[in-house]
Design a protein around this motif. Structure first.
Motif, mmCIF file in Angstrom:
data_model
loop_
_atom_site.group_PDB
_atom_site.id
_atom_site.type_symbol
_atom_site.label_atom_id
_atom_site.label_comp_id
_atom_site.label_asym_id
_atom_site.label_seq_id
_atom_site.Cartn_x
_atom_site.Cartn_y
_atom_site.Cartn_z
ATOM 1 N N VAL A 121 38.056 -41.198 18.680
ATOM 2 C CA VAL A 121 37.442 -40.562 19.855
ATOM 3 C C VAL A 121 35.915 -40.672 19.834
ATOM 4 O O VAL A 121 35.309 -41.108 20.828
ATOM 5 C CB VAL A 121 37.895 -39.095 19.976
ATOM 6 C CG1 VAL A 121 37.125 -38.393 21.084
ATOM 7 C CG2 VAL A 121 39.392 -39.027 20.264
ATOM 8 N N PRO A 122 35.222 -40.319 18.742
ATOM 9 C CA PRO A 122 33.762 -40.502 18.724
ATOM 10 C C PRO A 122 33.342 -41.963 18.882
ATOM 11 O O PRO A 122 32.302 -42.251 19.476
ATOM 12 C CB PRO A 122 33.348 -39.960 17.348
ATOM 13 C CG PRO A 122 34.458 -39.060 16.932
ATOM 14 C CD PRO A 122 35.694 -39.674 17.507
ATOM 15 N N THR A 123 34.162 -42.884 18.352
ATOM 16 C CA THR A 123 33.833 -44.311 18.487
ATOM 17 C C THR A 123 33.893 -44.740 19.945
ATOM 18 O O THR A 123 33.039 -45.506 20.426
ATOM 19 C CB THR A 123 34.805 -45.161 17.646
ATOM 20 O OG1 THR A 123 34.753 -44.730 16.283
ATOM 21 C CG2 THR A 123 34.435 -46.631 17.716
ATOM 22 N N LEU A 124 34.907 -44.258 20.682
ATOM 23 C CA LEU A 124 35.006 -44.557 22.111
ATOM 24 C C LEU A 124 33.795 -44.011 22.862
ATOM 25 O O LEU A 124 33.186 -44.700 23.679
ATOM 26 C CB LEU A 124 36.287 -43.951 22.685
ATOM 27 C CG LEU A 124 37.604 -44.681 22.427
ATOM 28 C CD1 LEU A 124 38.768 -43.868 22.958
ATOM 29 C CD2 LEU A 124 37.600 -46.069 23.058
ATOM 30 N N LYS A 125 33.453 -42.766 22.595
ATOM 31 C CA LYS A 125 32.343 -42.128 23.307
ATOM 32 C C LYS A 125 31.010 -42.802 23.001
ATOM 33 O O LYS A 125 30.119 -42.835 23.851
ATOM 34 C CB LYS A 125 32.289 -40.640 22.957
ATOM 35 C CG LYS A 125 33.463 -39.840 23.493
ATOM 36 C CD LYS A 125 33.335 -38.363 23.156
ATOM 37 C CE LYS A 125 34.485 -37.558 23.761
ATOM 38 N NZ LYS A 125 34.390 -36.112 23.428
ATOM 39 N N ALA A 126 30.876 -43.333 21.805
ATOM 40 C CA ALA A 126 29.612 -43.967 21.408
ATOM 41 C C ALA A 126 29.294 -45.185 22.260
ATOM 42 O O ALA A 126 28.124 -45.523 22.448
ATOM 43 C CB ALA A 126 29.662 -44.348 19.930
ATOM 44 N N VAL A 127 30.325 -45.860 22.771
ATOM 45 C CA VAL A 127 30.099 -47.046 23.610
ATOM 46 C C VAL A 127 30.282 -46.722 25.100
ATOM 47 O O VAL A 127 30.268 -47.624 25.935
ATOM 48 C CB VAL A 127 31.024 -48.201 23.203
ATOM 49 C CG1 VAL A 127 30.730 -48.638 21.780
ATOM 50 C CG2 VAL A 127 32.490 -47.816 23.344
#
Length: 208
Positions: free
Chosen positions: A128-134
């Motif tokens: 989830v944080p990886t998705l939001k980061a991009v």
């Protein structure tokens, strides 16, 4: 007449007062001239240009004897109409002189494209944080039998499985298939495994 008597005479005092009056008049006229040249006190309140397109901005600022310059576009913000003002400098309500240039940033026409990150075999908490980061969002979550609990097994978009690196628009929701952690070893499955047939010992030929 001695210098001392001259400095205390009425003639000197009259000349001194006349000189001071001339200096005061010159200073007064100079300040008024400076005020006229710089338009001191003739200030304009910068209007709020938010959500206006370029044509509306030009029309509004022409009325106020102000100019504008588009310096950039920002990532698409759905709360603003396409190609309208998102930011301005000086800000609305500021006091400026006529002819001042107002610098503006416009909302992009659409979201930018980004690559879907590789989430396979990452945990849900990492994904989830990886998705939001991009700039992407978490979509629906589906669990399937798998030993690794909350481990990402697949990524889907609009009903189709996608691979890492696929280009999508920012703010797109990516659906995730996760392991439920409920796959365990079942001893009863051993009964279904065919056992090798036993060969009678008397059927084995004796070696001579």
């Amino acid at each position: 007449m001695s210098l001392r008597k001259y400095l205390t005479s009425r003639v000197f005092l009259a000349q001194l007062l006349a000189a001071l009056a001339i200096v005061a008049v010159i200073a007064f006229l100079f300040l008024h001239w400076i005020t006229f040249i710089t338009n001191h006190g003739d200030e304009i309140t910068v209007p709020n240009l938010s959500k206006m397109n370029a044509e509306q901005v030009e029309e509004k600022l022409d009325e106020l004897d102000l100019d504008y310059q588009i310096i950039d576009t920002v990532d698409y913000k759905p709360e603003f109409p396409k190609l309208t003002v998102v930011q301005q400098e000086p800000t609305a309500g500021s006091k400026v002189k006529g002819g001042r240039t107002i610098y503006i940033k416009l909302n992009a026409a659409t979201f930018k494209m980004v690559a879907v990150p590789d989430l396979i075999e990452k945990t849900y908490r990492q994904a989830v944080p990886t998705l939001k980061a991009v700039g992407l969002q978490e979509g629906t979550i589906k669990y399937v039998p798998y030993l690794g609990k909350d481990m990402v097994l697949e990524m889907w978009l609009n009903g189709k499985k996608i691979k890492p690196g696929t280009k999508v628009y920012k703010a797109t929701k990516i659906d995730l298939v996760l392991g439920d952690g409920k796959v365990v070893f079942d001893e009863s499955q051993l009964d279904s495994i065919p056992k090798p047939q036993e060969i009678p010992t008397d059927s084995i030929p004796n070696e001579q």
